[in-house]
Structures are given as structure tokens and as C-alpha cells.
Motif scaffolding. Sequence first.
Motif, PDB file in Angstrom:
ATOM      1  N   GLU A   6     110.830  99.792  19.687  1.00  0.00           N
ATOM      2  CA  GLU A   6     111.269  99.290  20.993  1.00  0.00           C
ATOM      3  C   GLU A   6     112.391 100.153  21.564  1.00  0.00           C
ATOM      4  O   GLU A   6     113.443 100.310  20.948  1.00  0.00           O
ATOM      5  CB  GLU A   6     111.753  97.835  20.867  1.00  0.00           C
ATOM      6  N   HIS A   7     112.128 100.752  22.719  1.00  0.00           N
ATOM      7  CA  HIS A   7     113.132 101.417  23.560  1.00  0.00           C
ATOM      8  C   HIS A   7     113.960 102.463  22.804  1.00  0.00           C
ATOM      9  O   HIS A   7     115.195 102.436  22.834  1.00  0.00           O
ATOM     10  CB  HIS A   7     114.060 100.373  24.195  1.00  0.00           C
ATOM     11  N   ILE A   8     113.293 103.397  22.135  1.00  0.00           N
ATOM     12  CA  ILE A   8     114.028 104.455  21.437  1.00  0.00           C
ATOM     13  C   ILE A   8     113.962 105.762  22.230  1.00  0.00           C
ATOM     14  O   ILE A   8     113.062 105.982  23.044  1.00  0.00           O
ATOM     15  CB  ILE A   8     113.511 104.685  20.005  1.00  0.00           C
ATOM     16  N   GLY A  62     117.348  99.598  21.138  1.00  0.00           N
ATOM     17  CA  GLY A  62     116.475 100.558  20.461  1.00  0.00           C
ATOM     18  C   GLY A  62     116.334 100.219  18.993  1.00  0.00           C
ATOM     19  O   GLY A  62     117.331 100.041  18.283  1.00  0.00           O
ATOM     20  N   SER A  63     115.081 100.096  18.517  1.00  0.00           N
ATOM     21  CA  SER A  63     114.867  99.743  17.113  1.00  0.00           C
ATOM     22  C   SER A  63     113.513 100.239  16.630  1.00  0.00           C
ATOM     23  O   SER A  63     112.583 100.403  17.420  1.00  0.00           O
ATOM     24  CB  SER A  63     114.948  98.222  16.923  1.00  0.00           C
ATOM     25  N   VAL A  64     113.438 100.492  15.320  1.00  0.00           N
ATOM     26  CA  VAL A  64     112.184 100.830  14.643  1.00  0.00           C
ATOM     27  C   VAL A  64     112.039  99.875  13.467  1.00  0.00           C
ATOM     28  O   VAL A  64     112.880  99.873  12.560  1.00  0.00           O
ATOM     29  CB  VAL A  64     112.168 102.286  14.152  1.00  0.00           C
ATOM     30  N   THR A  65     111.002  99.049  13.490  1.00  0.00           N
ATOM     31  CA  THR A  65     110.794  98.053  12.440  1.00  0.00           C
ATOM     32  C   THR A  65     109.481  98.330  11.732  1.00  0.00           C
ATOM     33  O   THR A  65     108.439  98.459  12.372  1.00  0.00           O
ATOM     34  CB  THR A  65     110.759  96.628  13.031  1.00  0.00           C
ATOM     35  N   LEU A  66     109.549  98.431  10.394  1.00  0.00           N
ATOM     36  CA  LEU A  66     108.357  98.631   9.578  1.00  0.00           C
ATOM     37  C   LEU A  66     108.182  97.458   8.628  1.00  0.00           C
ATOM     38  O   LEU A  66     109.153  97.017   7.986  1.00  0.00           O
ATOM     39  CB  LEU A  66     108.461  99.920   8.754  1.00  0.00           C
TER      40      LEU A  66
END
Length: 642
Positions: A6-8, A62-66
Amino acid sequence: MLVNIEHIYKYFGGEALLKDICFSCNEGEKIGLVGKNGCGKSTLLKIIMGRTDFDRASDGLGSVTLKDCSIGFLEQNSGLDSDSCIIDEMNKAFDKLFKVKARLDELTALMASQTGGELDFLSDEYSTLSSYFEAHDGYNTDFKIKMVLNGMGFGNLEYDRAVSSLSGGEKTRLALAKLLLEEPELLILDEPTNHLDFETLVWLEEYLKSCKSAIIIVSHDRYFLDKLCTRICEIENGRLFSYRGSYSSYTLQKQQKTERQIKEYATYQQQIHELEEYIAKNKVRASTAKMAKSREKTLVRLEPIEKPIVMDKPPKIRLEYKIEPTKDVLQIINCPLAVGKNENKKTLIDSVNLHIRRGEHIGLIGANGTGKTSLLKLIRGEISHLQGNIIWGNNVKISYFDQEHASLNPHETAIETVRNRFPQLSDGEIRNCLASVLFHGEDVFKPVSALSGGEKAKLCFALMTLDKANFLILDEPTNHIDLPTKEVLEESLAEFEGTMLLVSHDRYLLSKTAARIVELSDGILRSFDGGFDYYAKIKADEAHLENQRLIEERRLKSEKEQLQTKLRQHRSKQQRAEDAKRRQRKNELENLIEQNDERISQLETEISQTKDFELLNEKCSLLDKLKNEAEQMLEEWASLEE
């Protein structure tokens, strides 16, 4: 959801490579990631893998989730152990299963000497591990390894061969084979089709389509993306746009989106112009000043619309001919094809037999080094033949595209090349022709030696449009050209009403333009009276039959081994009951497989005769379902056999 971004952002040297990227990948999705070289595709993959940091906007979002899941990542560098051998690298994919098997063997030995509560404890552990081992198909690891290695083109190599002795392309293929065996929940592939031949590509497509893993693929192979992907994500001008469907669907949606954006932007600009014009005319008049002020407020409230990104204008390639040839354009009868001289002479094909009719579009395919270009030279008379006949029809005019562009004089300029080939044309006509393939202004005075591979190809296309030939012979025409030019060329060749013989590794081009495929393999020419999709289906069916043959061999061998085992050891009542249950299920499966095959054959016949589009779709969906059921039953049968 396996991945959620999201929003990176990602900045290099103060410039944003990626802007406000939002992206997600769900379980089982097959996503193609496309875009120009250098647009940030590989960077995004590294961000997903956690190998590269990302940046946030000024508001801190801004986030990256795995999800906690297994991930397989194929890079251009294979990551294999050079000191290992092929089979050892493949076995590493099953390390956990092998450890479970070793523990099961330990437990079997321990249980033989234990009683009471200790035996119950060991039995519980054995039951748990045994269930895990069977659920993950632990008894079929050897079969899986052989199947994948054969599919990836390692069937003729010794499995104890050192990884260090393999070429770069072979290492990439072996790394991909290892990833396929690991069966991760998320598979990330960066250019997986490099170094793969047609046969391996077809096998890989079918394997990936049937696998349960979610897949994110970066690839320039449009046919591969078209057959496999259910969603296409494009990075353009730093932003990511998502399109549902295959690659063909993406190209159509993008075209429609661009046309819509252009219209919306034009309407927006027209609205602004009208408002500004009204305000300018009426602001100073007392009677209309109030209305002008209202228009000013409307102008301020207008939601701004950004100017759409429009790619550079593509070239124009229009292929026409003036003279109609006879029905039989070319017949080659019993001609051997050999290259070299004297003791270095090598026979590529013992006997060439090829019949080309007027208006046919033929794709000539085969692995590198099989003799495709040499066959074109035989057709054009550059290689002589001492036996057989080459018979040309009347009024046949050839235009030849050479992948090496050897027909171009490196010392001539672009305009001189056209002028010397077509002296009857005026400079204005020549400039117009060159402009159609994007040679503008001073570009026409560039020497051929200074042109890029793509520019040389475009110059050759310009010459072909002027040739007005009725028989086109093209040797790898899409090498070195950009995607917009490829698309224009595909459309031009598909619409060309004359005869065409096309040598290409570009399967998307072949599927769009060729109505007959001629395969050159092991010195034999084989004709398939259908397009590339038809050819791929026939080859897949043949591979399936070969796999069935191997399974049958394996079944017979297994039965023989089982019989010998029965003679050597005493079986308990429970074991005999389980064997009987397995045999019964095997018999049931064999009957079901036979019935399924008959239904598939019947459906294929019905499909070939069906003209109703909706009914055809229903039958095709049912055919896919039956084939999936057949594959599942075969896997279950093989598991029982093991």
C-alpha cells in the motif's frame, strides 16, 4: 492474501522510480508484471522479498505485508551450489520430507523393542509423521524429480553431473526445476522463459497452469503471459496499473483506457477553454459579471484531469503486392540439405520435402542449430543441391528479411540504401517511406553502421514495403525491435494476403500470423495443418501419451517388484487388507480413467463440429474440467502404485 502493498515509493538519486504503488496477490493468482526495461519491475520484486527497502510518502503512509508462507524466488543468478551435482540439488527440495522418513525408520526400529506406554507414545508419533509424509506425497519424490527434470530438458543428462559443469542457461533451468519441486505457496519468477526451447516452454506453461502456487512473473514472452496469467500489472511512468485477464485482454483494455482518457482530457480542456473564454468576455460587464464570477467558482471546483500518457507514435508497415502468383508457389522434392565442404560437410536434413501454396502463412520452428536459416538459404539458392528438385511457380516475387541484415551496406546512409534499391523514387517519396518507420529529419543521413539493431530492422521493413513482393521470407524479424513495432508488424503480417514463410522463436507472433506450422527437429520436417496453438496442443498430447507410457512401464516394474517382495516377506492380515483396498481403488481408477478418456475424445470431436459460440464455450470448459480430473486420477493412481 499473500502479498499486500500500500502506497510505497522508491527513490534513486532523488528521482522516483516507483510512485504510490498499491499491489496485492491472493492465493492461487497468476500475475504477469510488465513494463519497459528499467521501469522498476525487478526492484518491486526485491521489495516484496525484503531484499530492498522502500520509501514512504511525506505523510508517512506506506507498507508491505507478507503472509507467513513459503516463497520461491527465481533470479537471473541461479543460487545453486556449484560443488553439488544435479540430483543432490533436486533432493534438497525434499529435505524436510527426507528427515521425516529418517525419523519414521528410527521409530520403526524402536517400536520393535518397546511395550506398554512407551510403545503407545512412539506409535502416536509414528502415526502423525506418517500422515504428514503421505499427505506431502513423500513416496513419490523420485518420480517427481524425474518428471520435472525431463520436462525442463535434463532427460539426457547424467544426474550425477556437477552443477559447475553446466552452462549459465542450464543452471537457470535447474534452479527453476528445484523451485517447482519445492512447491512454495508463492512463486516469484524473473524472466523464467530465457534459455528454454519450445518443448520445454510448452511443458512449463502446462505445469504452472496446473500448480496451486500463486505466481508473480516478470517476462517479455507475451505468449507465455497470455497462456498463464489471470491478471497483468503494468508499471508505467513509475505507477502500477492492474488489468484483469490474459495478456491479450490487457492490450485491449489498455487501448480502450487510453482512448477513454484522451477523450476525457480533451473534454476537460474544452470545458476549461469555454469557461475561461466566457469569464474573459463577461467579467467586465455589469450585467454579466455575476454569472462570470459563478463560472470562476465552477472553474476552481473542476477536478483536474492529468494529461494521459501516450506512447510514441509507432511505425507504419503496410505490406502489399502487385502480381498474383500461381497456386503452387514452391515445391521442394527430395532435396538433401548440407552445409560445409569436403571433410567438414555436415548433412542437416537427408531429404527436404516442402509444398507451399499461394496465400499460405507458414511458421518454421525448431531449436537453435537445427538448420532453419540454412533451409531458407536452400530455398533462395544460396546453398546448392545435387539431388532432388526445387520448383518455383510463375510470377513469384520474393522479399527476404535477414536477421543479420547482411543485405544492408554499412557504408551507405538510410536514404542512400532506399535510393540505390529503388532509383525510380523521388527524394520526397523516399523520405515519406522512411518517415513511416520513424526515420525523421537528419536520421535519414545516418550511416547503416551507426544504426541500432532495431533501426536496421525498421529500415529493412521499409524496403519490404517498397518491394511489393508476393512471397515474404522472414528470419527472426522481431529480434531487436521494441514492443510497439512488434505489434505493428504482427498486424501487417496477419493482414498480408500473399504467401509467407516465417522463422521465429516469438510464439506470440507465430500465434497471430501463422496458419501452418512446420517443425524442424532431428533432421526431419514435420507439418502441422493449424496455427501455433494447434501445434502446441498436439505436442502436449504427445507428451501426455509418452508420460502415460512411462507410467505404464513403471506400473509393470512396480508389480514385478511387489510380487518379488510378497515372496520374500510375510504380511500381516491388516497389510493384506490394505493391499486389497489399494488394488480395488486402482481398478476403480483405471475404469474411471478409461471412461474419462472416452468422454474427452467424444467432447473434442463435438468441439470440432460445434459452431454455436456459447455451446462451444460450455464444451471447452467441460473439456478442461475432465482433463483436470484425469490428471488428478492419474496422480492418485501413480501414488497408489508407488
